[in-house]
Scaffold this motif. Structure first.
Motif, PDB file in Angstrom:
ATOM      1  N   SER A  65       0.800  -1.227   0.000  1.00 25.16           N
ATOM      2  CA  SER A  65       0.000   0.000   0.000  1.00 25.16           C
ATOM      3  C   SER A  65       0.830   1.274   0.000  1.00 25.16           C
ATOM      4  O   SER A  65       0.339   2.337  -0.367  1.00 25.16           O
ATOM      5  N   GLY A  66       2.076   1.178   0.453  1.00 21.43           N
ATOM      6  CA  GLY A  66       2.890   2.371   0.621  1.00 21.43           C
ATOM      7  C   GLY A  66       2.677   3.039   1.972  1.00 21.43           C
ATOM      8  O   GLY A  66       3.338   4.018   2.298  1.00 21.43           O
ATOM      9  N   HIS A  67       1.765   2.523   2.781  1.00 22.09           N
ATOM     10  CA  HIS A  67       1.449   3.093   4.096  1.00 22.09           C
ATOM     11  C   HIS A  67       2.365   2.484   5.160  1.00 22.09           C
ATOM     12  O   HIS A  67       1.950   1.714   6.005  1.00 22.09           O
ATOM     13  N   THR A  68       3.628   2.865   5.093  1.00 21.71           N
ATOM     14  CA  THR A  68       4.629   2.313   5.994  1.00 21.71           C
ATOM     15  C   THR A  68       4.534   2.939   7.387  1.00 21.71           C
ATOM     16  O   THR A  68       3.882   3.973   7.570  1.00 21.71           O
ATOM     17  N   HIS A  96      -6.011  -2.109   5.970  1.00 21.83           N
ATOM     18  CA  HIS A  96      -6.139  -2.495   4.559  1.00 21.83           C
ATOM     19  C   HIS A  96      -7.512  -2.140   3.982  1.00 21.83           C
ATOM     20  O   HIS A  96      -7.698  -2.130   2.775  1.00 21.83           O
ATOM     21  N   THR A  97      -8.474  -1.801   4.858  1.00 16.29           N
ATOM     22  CA  THR A  97      -9.810  -1.411   4.401  1.00 16.29           C
ATOM     23  C   THR A  97      -9.885   0.063   4.028  1.00 16.29           C
ATOM     24  O   THR A  97     -10.911   0.525   3.544  1.00 16.29           O
ATOM     25  N   ALA A 121     -10.500   4.113  -0.649  1.00 13.16           N
ATOM     26  CA  ALA A 121     -11.047   2.797  -0.989  1.00 13.16           C
ATOM     27  C   ALA A 121      -9.924   1.781  -1.202  1.00 13.16           C
ATOM     28  O   ALA A 121      -8.868   2.119  -1.751  1.00 13.16           O
ATOM     29  N   SER A 122     -10.153   0.554  -0.750  1.00 14.26           N
ATOM     30  CA  SER A 122      -9.173  -0.515  -0.901  1.00 14.26           C
ATOM     31  C   SER A 122      -8.708  -0.667  -2.338  1.00 14.26           C
ATOM     32  O   SER A 122      -7.528  -0.889  -2.612  1.00 14.26           O
ATOM     33  N   GLU A 123      -9.654  -0.554  -3.270  1.00 11.98           N
ATOM     34  CA  GLU A 123      -9.322  -0.702  -4.695  1.00 11.98           C
ATOM     35  C   GLU A 123      -8.322   0.365  -5.138  1.00 11.98           C
ATOM     36  O   GLU A 123      -7.474   0.119  -5.980  1.00 11.98           O
ATOM     37  N   ASP A 124      -8.460   1.564  -4.559  1.00 10.39           N
ATOM     38  CA  ASP A 124      -7.538   2.646  -4.914  1.00 10.39           C
ATOM     39  C   ASP A 124      -6.169   2.451  -4.274  1.00 10.39           C
ATOM     40  O   ASP A 124      -5.163   2.915  -4.799  1.00 10.39           O
ATOM     41  N   ILE A 125      -6.130   1.770  -3.122  1.00  8.94           N
ATOM     42  CA  ILE A 125      -4.862   1.502  -2.449  1.00  8.94           C
ATOM     43  C   ILE A 125      -4.104   0.370  -3.143  1.00  8.94           C
ATOM     44  O   ILE A 125      -2.913   0.483  -3.427  1.00  8.94           O
ATOM     45  N   TYR A 126      -4.829  -0.705  -3.412  1.00  4.47           N
ATOM     46  CA  TYR A 126      -4.175  -1.923  -3.922  1.00  4.47           C
ATOM     47  C   TYR A 126      -4.401  -2.178  -5.405  1.00  4.47           C
ATOM     48  O   TYR A 126      -3.863  -3.131  -5.944  1.00  4.47           O
ATOM     49  N   GLY A 127      -5.236  -1.363  -6.041  1.00  5.04           N
ATOM     50  CA  GLY A 127      -5.463  -1.500  -7.476  1.00  5.04           C
ATOM     51  C   GLY A 127      -6.211  -2.754  -7.871  1.00  5.04           C
ATOM     52  O   GLY A 127      -5.994  -3.302  -8.922  1.00  5.04           O
ATOM     53  N   GLN A 128      -7.100  -3.222  -6.990  1.00  4.71           N
ATOM     54  CA  GLN A 128      -7.847  -4.459  -7.291  1.00  4.71           C
ATOM     55  C   GLN A 128      -9.188  -4.158  -7.896  1.00  4.71           C
ATOM     56  O   GLN A 128      -9.906  -3.323  -7.604  1.00  4.71           O
TER      57      GLN A 128
END
Length: 128
Positions: A65-68, A96-97, A121-128
């Motif tokens: 996610s890049g959210h370190t 992750h949500t 949105a999860s989809e925007d974070i992980y591209g799913q």
């Protein structure tokens, strides 16, 4: 082997519970697990590294996610079997949500109510 690691009491699975706290507002962000190697890597690099029980491997928080989480301090409880990590949560999202915290639901009148918004949105974070 470092003496400080010997003070940590790992459970039968070789894990210790870790709670990440936001250093800026002291909110609880997440709870996860570390094995000895994850704890060593966290201290060595200054970034939170956890052990994924489902994937059976180490994972650096934010690797997808890049959210370190940059470590600002670690505390061991009196029994040596729980750790609190004060972190700088990059991107402001730990879950992750897409919520800031994994603890976004509160029990009220027998129901779990969401009390904080999804920041991304999860989809925007992980591209799913």
């Amino acid at each position: 082997m470092a003496d400080w690691l010997d003070a940590v009491t790992f459970n039968d699975q070789g894990l210790v519970c870790v709670t990440a706290i936001d250093a800026h507002d002291n909110s609880v962000l997440m709870q996860a697990w570390m094995n000895r190697e994850a704890l060593e890597e966290t201290v060595k690099h200054g970034e939170m590294v956890y052990y994924s029980r489902s994937r059976q491997r180490l994972w650096q928080k934010g690797e997808s996610s890049g959210h370190t989480q940059r470590v600002l301090g670690l505390w061991l409880d009196c029994d040596g079997d729980a750790i609190i990590a004060k972190v700088d949560q990059r991107g402001g999202i730990a879950c992750h949500t897409g919520h800031k915290s994994c603890f976004y639901r509160r029990l009220e009148d027998g129901e779990w109510l969401e009390e904080s918004p999804v920041l991304k949105a999860s989809e925007d974070i992980y591209g799913q």
